[in-house]
Design an enzyme around this catalytic site. Structure first.
Site, short mmCIF file in Angstrom:
data_model
loop_
_atom_site.label_atom_id
_atom_site.label_comp_id
_atom_site.label_asym_id
_atom_site.label_seq_id
_atom_site.Cartn_x
_atom_site.Cartn_y
_atom_site.Cartn_z
N LYS A 4 -18.58 -17.24 2.66
CA LYS A 4 -20.03 -17.27 2.83
C LYS A 4 -20.79 -16.61 1.69
O LYS A 4 -20.43 -15.54 1.22
CB LYS A 4 -20.40 -16.57 4.14
CG LYS A 4 -19.84 -17.27 5.38
CD LYS A 4 -20.27 -16.53 6.64
CE LYS A 4 -19.79 -17.25 7.89
NZ LYS A 4 -20.23 -16.56 9.12
N ARG A 42 0.82 -1.21 0.00
CA ARG A 42 0.00 0.00 0.00
C ARG A 42 0.86 1.26 0.00
O ARG A 42 0.45 2.28 -0.57
CB ARG A 42 -0.95 -0.02 1.21
CG ARG A 42 -2.11 -0.97 0.99
CD ARG A 42 -3.02 -1.05 2.19
NE ARG A 42 -4.21 -1.84 1.88
CZ ARG A 42 -4.95 -2.45 2.79
NH1 ARG A 42 -4.63 -2.36 4.06
NH2 ARG A 42 -6.01 -3.14 2.43
N GLY A 58 -7.97 -9.56 -0.77
CA GLY A 58 -6.69 -9.90 -0.17
C GLY A 58 -6.03 -11.17 -0.68
O GLY A 58 -4.88 -11.16 -1.11
N GLY A 112 -12.79 -4.50 0.17
CA GLY A 112 -14.16 -4.15 0.52
C GLY A 112 -14.77 -3.14 -0.43
O GLY A 112 -15.93 -3.25 -0.82
#
Length: 387
Positions: A190, A34, A343, A366
């Site tokens: 999920k 980053r 990730g 996200g």
């Protein structure tokens, strides 16, 4: 969005919201990806003759409380070495002051009360630190916080940094005007966390591949026993609806035909490859099998645009990484424009030196998922409103 690259900032103070939330162990940065992603914007600002104040969060400290373990001092030191200059750390807003050619890093923005709740007073203080406010932290663009959205709305001049522009343009190529066939590969544990993403993508894609625990729920929906695997029995009906929707829209939704199983998820376990119809009752599915790898490679061969977020199995634990690695190599060798986010997906392409062969590597897991879900990101909405 107004773009920083187009602005004349000579002699001015530029405040840049970056995502410098790097992993650290005992005060040492373990992955500087980053920081490396942020450098071009910082260098551009300095080369344009501006003084630079950087803002970022790090970890999850108790808001409003200083904690040494979450200090950005190691990040400032790392930045300084990369830039070949001293990057000082301002412990509070009153200490923020730079001359043209200087670079300073404000201490962890989450040490300041009001950041998470997007407090207008804090947002104004951040906006007033300089002449131009640059939002360049795509990884936090889905959060409406004081430094990501509030300051953008209150700044004298607000604009998008090069990293933010690149991210938006890459996802624009996928979602707004893709070369077809368009494929999406969504992995993860999920279905519940990706339901909105899957339903939105079905309106856009020609091929949809699901991996990890998500695929297990789909296999259960097809009537297969998944043993002790991670899956969501309460979402079997939703999985059936998604499969029917894909069929109605002519979207390919290939599911695993063979899988790798083991009795437990642990390093060094021996994986057993079995047909999906023969998963042992006391075993769990931890990866896709070789026949499935070949099936996915064949399906993806014709794709012209691909977006990939999430692994095919328990990528972080060998030997259950193989399906994800095989997929990554297929994408690296394909003719498609490939956007990689999330990730584990990014970790995979970097670990196996495949990043240079992908079309774009996103910095925001996200944020990219919310874009794929069709949501408007608060920081981007604020930048668009200000332009």
């Amino acid at each position: 969005m107004k773009k920083f690259v187009d602005l004349d900032v000579r002699g001015k103070t530029v405040v840049i919201r970056q995502d410098l939330n790097v992993p650290m162990k005992n005060g040492t940065i373990t992955n500087d990806k980053r920081i490396r992603a942020a450098l071009p914007t910082v260098k551009m600002a300095l080369e344009k003759g501006a003084g630079v104040i950087l803002i970022s969060h790090l970890g999850r400290p108790v808001e409003g409380e200083y904690a040494e373990e979450f200090s950005l001092k190691p990040v400032a030191e790392h930045l300084g070495k990369a830039l070949g200059m001293t990057v000082s750390v301002a412990k509070d807003l009153a200490s923020c002051h730079v001359k043209p050619g200087q670079c300073q890093l404000l201490e962890n923005i989450r040490f300041f009360k009001g950041e998470k709740k997007n407090d207008p007073a804090l947002a104004k203080q951040l906006a007033d630190l300089g002449d131009v406010y640059v939002m360049d932290a795509f990884g936090t663009a889905h959060r409406a916080q004081a430094s990501t959205e509030g300051a953008v709305r209150q700044a004298k001049i607000a604009c998008a940094g090069p990293l933010m522009v690149n991210e938006v343009e890459a996802f624009g190529r996928v979602l707004n005007d893709p070369k077809r066939p368009l494929a999406a590969i969504i992995g993860g544990a999920k279905v519940s966390t990706k339901l909105g993403v899957l339903n939105n993508l079905l309106e856009k894609v020609d091929i949809l591949i699901v991996g990890g625990g998500i695929a297990n729920t789909f296999l259960a929906a097809m009537g297969y026993s998944v043993g002790t695997s991670l899956y969501e029995p309460d979402l079997i009906e939703e999985a059936k609806k998604i499969m029917q929707k894909a069929k109605d829209k002519g979207c390919q939704l290939p599911l695993p035909v063979d899988v790798v199983t083991a009795k437990e998820l642990a390093q060094g376990q021996k994986g057993t490859e079995v047909d999906v119809a023969h998963v042992p009752a006391d075993a769990m599915i931890l990866d896709i099998g070789s026949q499935t790898e070949a099936l996915y490679a064949k399906v993806l061969k014709e794709a012209q645009t691909v977006v990939w977020n999430g692994p095919m199995g328990a990528f972080e634990t060998e030997p259950f990484h193989k399906g994800t690695v095989a997929l990554a190599r297929d994408l690296a060798n394909s003719q498609a424009f490939v956007v990689v986010g999330g990730g584990d997906s990014v970790a995979c392409v970097e670990k196996y030196d495949l990043a240079d062969k992908m079309g774009y590597i996103s910095t925001g897991g996200g944020a990219s998922l919310e874009l794929l879900e069709g949501k408007q990101l608060p920081a981007i909405a604020a930048l668009e409103d200000r332009s």
